[in-house]
Design a protein around this motif. Structure first.
Motif, short mmCIF file in Angstrom:
data_model
loop_
_atom_site.label_atom_id
_atom_site.label_comp_id
_atom_site.label_asym_id
_atom_site.label_seq_id
_atom_site.Cartn_x
_atom_site.Cartn_y
_atom_site.Cartn_z
N THR A 1 -2.94 -3.69 -2.45
CA THR A 1 -3.02 -4.96 -3.16
C THR A 1 -2.40 -6.05 -2.30
OG1 THR A 1 -0.91 -4.57 -4.31
CG2 THR A 1 -2.92 -3.90 -5.45
N THR A 2 -3.00 -7.22 -2.34
CA THR A 2 -2.50 -8.35 -1.55
C THR A 2 -2.15 -9.51 -2.48
OG1 THR A 2 -3.86 -7.73 0.35
CG2 THR A 2 -3.00 -9.97 0.31
N SER A 3 -0.98 -10.11 -2.25
CA SER A 3 -0.54 -11.26 -3.04
C SER A 3 -0.29 -12.45 -2.12
CB SER A 3 0.75 -10.94 -3.80
OG SER A 3 0.55 -9.91 -4.74
N ARG A 4 -0.61 -13.63 -2.63
CA ARG A 4 -0.25 -14.87 -1.95
C ARG A 4 0.99 -15.42 -2.64
NH1 ARG A 4 -3.50 -20.64 -1.94
NH2 ARG A 4 -2.67 -20.68 -4.08
N PHE B 1 0.85 -1.19 0.00
CA PHE B 1 0.00 0.00 0.00
C PHE B 1 0.89 1.24 0.00
CE2 PHE B 1 0.87 -1.21 4.33
CZ PHE B 1 1.11 -0.02 5.02
N GLU B 2 0.25 2.38 -0.21
CA GLU B 2 0.96 3.66 -0.18
C GLU B 2 0.34 4.58 0.85
OE1 GLU B 2 1.43 5.69 -3.87
OE2 GLU B 2 2.53 4.04 -4.85
N VAL B 3 1.22 5.32 1.52
CA VAL B 3 0.79 6.36 2.45
C VAL B 3 1.60 7.61 2.13
CG1 VAL B 3 0.62 7.11 4.86
CG2 VAL B 3 0.16 4.73 4.27
N ASN B 4 0.93 8.66 1.72
CA ASN B 4 1.60 9.91 1.34
C ASN B 4 2.69 9.68 0.28
OD1 ASN B 4 0.05 11.38 3.23
ND2 ASN B 4 1.50 10.84 4.88
N GLY B 5 2.37 8.79 -0.66
CA GLY B 5 3.30 8.53 -1.76
C GLY B 5 4.40 7.54 -1.44
N GLU B 6 4.47 7.05 -0.21
CA GLU B 6 5.52 6.10 0.19
C GLU B 6 4.96 4.68 0.15
OE1 GLU B 6 8.56 5.11 3.93
OE2 GLU B 6 7.22 6.87 3.99
N ARG B 7 5.66 3.78 -0.55
CA ARG B 7 5.21 2.40 -0.69
C ARG B 7 5.61 1.60 0.55
NH1 ARG B 7 1.14 0.23 -3.40
NH2 ARG B 7 1.60 -1.76 -4.43
N LYS B 8 4.65 0.85 1.10
CA LYS B 8 4.91 0.07 2.31
C LYS B 8 4.30 -1.32 2.17
CE LYS B 8 5.24 4.01 5.45
NZ LYS B 8 4.85 4.56 6.77
N ARG B 9 4.67 -2.20 3.12
CA ARG B 9 4.21 -3.58 3.07
C ARG B 9 3.96 -4.11 4.47
NH1 ARG B 9 8.21 -8.37 1.22
NH2 ARG B 9 9.04 -7.90 3.29
N ILE B 10 2.91 -4.91 4.61
CA ILE B 10 2.68 -5.65 5.84
C ILE B 10 2.46 -7.11 5.47
CG2 ILE B 10 1.79 -3.77 7.25
CD1 ILE B 10 -1.01 -4.61 6.56
N MET B 11 2.89 -7.99 6.35
CA MET B 11 2.76 -9.43 6.10
C MET B 11 1.39 -9.88 6.61
SD MET B 11 5.60 -10.13 4.63
CE MET B 11 5.56 -11.90 4.63
N ALA B 12 0.38 -9.73 5.75
CA ALA B 12 -0.98 -10.10 6.13
C ALA B 12 -1.82 -10.29 4.90
CB ALA B 12 -1.58 -9.01 7.02
N ASP B 13 -2.85 -11.15 5.02
CA ASP B 13 -3.79 -11.32 3.92
C ASP B 13 -4.79 -10.16 3.93
OD1 ASP B 13 -5.93 -11.93 5.74
OD2 ASP B 13 -5.25 -14.00 5.84
N LYS B 14 -5.72 -10.17 2.97
CA LYS B 14 -6.65 -9.05 2.83
C LYS B 14 -7.50 -8.85 4.08
CE LYS B 14 -8.97 -8.73 -1.07
NZ LYS B 14 -9.68 -9.11 -2.32
N THR C 1 -5.64 -13.63 -9.73
CA THR C 1 -6.84 -14.34 -9.30
C THR C 1 -7.30 -13.79 -7.97
OG1 THR C 1 -6.02 -16.34 -10.39
CG2 THR C 1 -7.81 -16.61 -8.81
N LYS C 2 -8.46 -13.15 -7.94
CA LYS C 2 -8.97 -12.54 -6.72
C LYS C 2 -9.71 -13.57 -5.87
CE LYS C 2 -9.37 -7.78 -8.35
NZ LYS C 2 -8.40 -7.24 -7.37
N THR C 3 -9.36 -13.58 -4.58
CA THR C 3 -10.04 -14.42 -3.60
C THR C 3 -10.35 -13.56 -2.38
OG1 THR C 3 -8.01 -15.10 -2.45
CG2 THR C 3 -8.67 -16.39 -4.39
N GLU C 4 -10.91 -14.18 -1.36
CA GLU C 4 -11.19 -13.45 -0.13
C GLU C 4 -9.92 -13.01 0.59
OE1 GLU C 4 -13.63 -15.87 2.31
OE2 GLU C 4 -15.43 -15.63 1.06
N LEU C 5 -8.81 -13.69 0.28
CA LEU C 5 -7.57 -13.41 1.00
C LEU C 5 -6.53 -12.68 0.18
CD1 LEU C 5 -7.12 -16.81 2.89
CD2 LEU C 5 -8.18 -14.70 3.73
#
Length: 265
Positions: free
Chosen positions: A136-139, A108-121, A244-248
């Motif tokens: 966006t979330t990827s498996r 995700f982005e916050v104030n133009g800065e790209r960040k990441r968290i280790m979590a599903d949707k 492929t979009k899923t719930e996660l």
């Protein structure tokens, strides 16, 4: 629309090995003794079977001929390669696997800065900061495989589970012989993975002017064929990517390598 491509490692234990290919190398592929031991080297490298980066053995496991999964009895992580040992007490075919369960990455982005968290949707929904955009979330999942057979081969350990990116061993690994055709099938969640490009390489390319790598592609049934000219140890590399979009997750990416031995005709 699904896109299938050859990919690098997607989820490894450290950024130091991110751009390298993960592989496992058992000391033996076919054994005939009773109550024998197997040693396994683990590394991530740019050149086939030339150790470069030691990889944590924490996610290394061995599936016994009855389908039960075990951690290795002892292991060691080195700088260039890691090693593990285990006793093989039963006849049949064993699957060695280095790789954990699928991991989820939410970008995700916050104030133009790209960040990441280790979590599903679902988990990320409560962790995202206010104002997060372009979420966006990827498996992702990566694994390195090898198959060892003691005396009589069987298929319990190497039967696909129907989950994730897998190899269906159409030709049993104990039957790989130079000049004979080998067949595999690639699956994603139990369904054929068509159009996947797979690269095959042979040991000792360091000592050849021509590395001799071969690229093949799976057919509509996810199957591929390869006829090795020479005996020796080989590495198969394959990767899968799909929106492929899923719930996660919004997309999935997976890669695998398979180390195998080809015998003399």
């Amino acid at each position: 629309m699904k896109k299938l491509l050859l990919a690098a490692l997607l989820a490894v234990s450290s950024q130091a090995v991110f751009a390298h290919t993960l592989w496992v190398m058992p000391s033996h592929f076919v054994l005939s003794g009773d109550d024998t031991w197997i040693s396994v080297d683990i590394s991530a490298a740019n050149m086939t079977f030339v150790p470069d980066k030691g990889v944590s053995p924490d996610n290394l496991s061995i599936v016994f001929p009855d389908g039960s999964r075990h951690k290795f009895a002892q292991s060691y992580q080195g700088k260039r390669k890691s090693q593990a040992d285990h006793q093989l007490v039963a006849e049949g075919t064993y699957l060695i696997e280095n790789g954990g369960a699928p991991r989820y990455f939410t970008m995700f982005e916050v104030n133009g800065e790209r960040k990441r968290i280790m979590a599903d949707k679902q988990a990320a929904a409560s962790q995202l900061p206010a104002g997060a955009t372009k979420v966006t979330t990827s498996r992702g999942q990566s694994k390195a495989l090898a198959v060892v057979t003691v005396k009589a081969p069987n298929r319990t350990a190497i039967t696909p589970s129907g989950e994730g990116f897998e190899v269906n061993f159409v030709t049993h690994p104990a039957d790989y012989v130079a000049e004979d055709e080998i067949q595999w099938q690639l699956l994603i969640d139990g369904k054929p993975a068509a159009g996947v490009k797979v690269e095959l390489s042979r040991e000792a390319e360091l000592y050849r002017n021509n590395a001799g790598r071969v690229t093949v592609e799976t057919d509509a049934e996810g199957k591929l064929q390869f006829t090795p000219e020479h005996a020796g140890r080989y590495l198969l590399e394959a990767g899968y990517q799909a929106n492929t979009k899923t719930e996660l997750a919004d997309a999935e990416r997976a890669s695998l390598t398979l180390t195998f031995e080809v015998g003399l005709p």
